[in-house]
Write a protein that holds these residues in place. Structure first.
Motif, short mmCIF file in Angstrom:
data_model
loop_
_atom_site.label_atom_id
_atom_site.label_comp_id
_atom_site.label_asym_id
_atom_site.label_seq_id
_atom_site.Cartn_x
_atom_site.Cartn_y
_atom_site.Cartn_z
N VAL A 238 0.85 -1.19 0.00
CA VAL A 238 0.00 0.00 0.00
C VAL A 238 0.89 1.24 0.00
N PHE A 239 0.31 2.38 -0.33
CA PHE A 239 1.03 3.64 -0.19
C PHE A 239 0.99 4.10 1.27
N GLY B 43 -4.13 5.35 0.80
CA GLY B 43 -3.19 4.63 1.63
C GLY B 43 -2.26 5.62 2.29
N ASP C 215 -7.67 1.66 0.26
CA ASP C 215 -6.96 0.42 -0.07
C ASP C 215 -6.71 -0.42 1.18
N VAL D 120 4.68 -0.68 2.94
CA VAL D 120 4.56 0.62 2.29
C VAL D 120 5.55 0.71 1.14
N ARG E 61 6.15 -1.13 -6.84
CA ARG E 61 5.02 -2.06 -6.76
C ARG E 61 5.29 -3.38 -7.47
N ALA F 79 -1.82 -0.70 -3.93
CA ALA F 79 -1.31 0.67 -3.86
C ALA F 79 -1.82 1.47 -5.05
#
Length: 283
Positions: free
Chosen positions: A52-53, A60, A72, A94, A100, A114
């Motif tokens: 995820v961000f 995120g 997300d 993260v 990604r 993400a």
């Protein structure tokens, strides 16, 4: 002479046997790598690893306590609950936009959530599940110097994040626009507020939320290019997890989960101007 021939034959057989073992070991290693994020492996591990961000509110991000939050994240917890019986059995990793694909290839994560836009180029390196959100590219700028058409960007600096669809689109369609590229979402928005570019291009759904918190700015170009979809992604060839995710997304859609997720995570950031149907995908 016979002894020499016999030794030669034994040597050949030994080499062949070792080669066979090496081949078997290589195949086993490859198989283990491919199965590291299978449904069976995840259940055995009892933990779902999700990319995820950490700096992209409201999708995120990390809250003031350092905990993962956002749309997300909300979906990731539900997937963990459906697969492992507990929404807390999820490990958030993260990443930034450029990390990604590598996170999947290296088995660092099982699923990428993400805010991953599906593109033909990305389909070559990951497997996308069914979409759960739709998005277009938007352009945000200061209200007092609003950019309302892409032609107004000619010869000016446009801020983007590396590895995003906005970067790809403007590189291809508007080569006269000078792109100022940053590693993360927080860096790109900081660059805009610092005046390091005339405007910033990114997914319009990010920008709708950002301008609500930054009222001196507006989304002058609300949509440019094709409307795309946001999809979960798994490692290329991970058939068991891909099948499970698609089946679960169908069940969640039938249960109106995405409307609930929108109300819980996105609506407070977007306000009344944006409707759930502008963002989420349902059957």
């Amino acid at each position: 002479m016979k002894k020499k021939v016999l030794l030669s034959i034994l040597s050949i057989l030994t080499i062949g046997s070792l080669a066979g073992c090496g081949s078997s070991t290589a195949k086993a290693t490859k198989s283990n790598q491919e199965e590291a994020s299978s449904v069976t492996a995840i259940k055995k591990r009892d933990k779902l690893k999700v990319a995820v961000f950490g700096d992209l509110s409201p999708y995120g991000y990390l809250d003031e306590k350092g905990e993962n939050q956002g749309y997300d994240v909300y979906l990731a917890k539900q997937l963990a609950k459906d697969l492992l019986g507990d929404e807390n059995k999820v490990e958030f990793v993260v990443v930034n936009a450029e990390e990604r694909v590598d996170a999947l290839k290296s088995n660092k994560v099982d699923i990428v959530l993400a805010n991953f836009t599906k593109t033909p180029e990305r389909e070559k390196v990951v497997d996308f599940a069914n979409p759960y959100m739709k998005v277009g590219i938007g352009v945000v700028s200061l209200k007092k110097a609003a950019i309302t058409s892409p032609d107004a960007l000619s010869g000016k600096e446009l801020i983007v994040t590396k590895g995003t669809t906005a970067e790809t689109y403007f590189t291809k369609e508007y080569p006269d626009v000078q792109l100022e590229k940053y590693e993360s979402k927080s860096q790109q928005f900081q660059a805009l507020t610092d005046g390091r570019g005339a405007a910033l291009a990114d997914d319009n759904t990010y920008l709708y939320a950002w301008v609500k918190e930054n009222p001196d700015y507006e989304v002058g170009i609300k949509e440019i290019g094709e409307v795309s979809t946001i999809n979960p992604a798994v490692k290329k060839g991970n058939e068991t997890l891909l099948k499970w995710v698609n089946e679960d997304l169908d069940k969640l859609s039938d249960a109106n989960f995405f409307e609930t997720a929108y109300d819980a995570t996105l609506k407070p950031f977007f306000g009344a101007d944006i409707k759930a149907s502008d963002v989420i995908i349902t059957k």
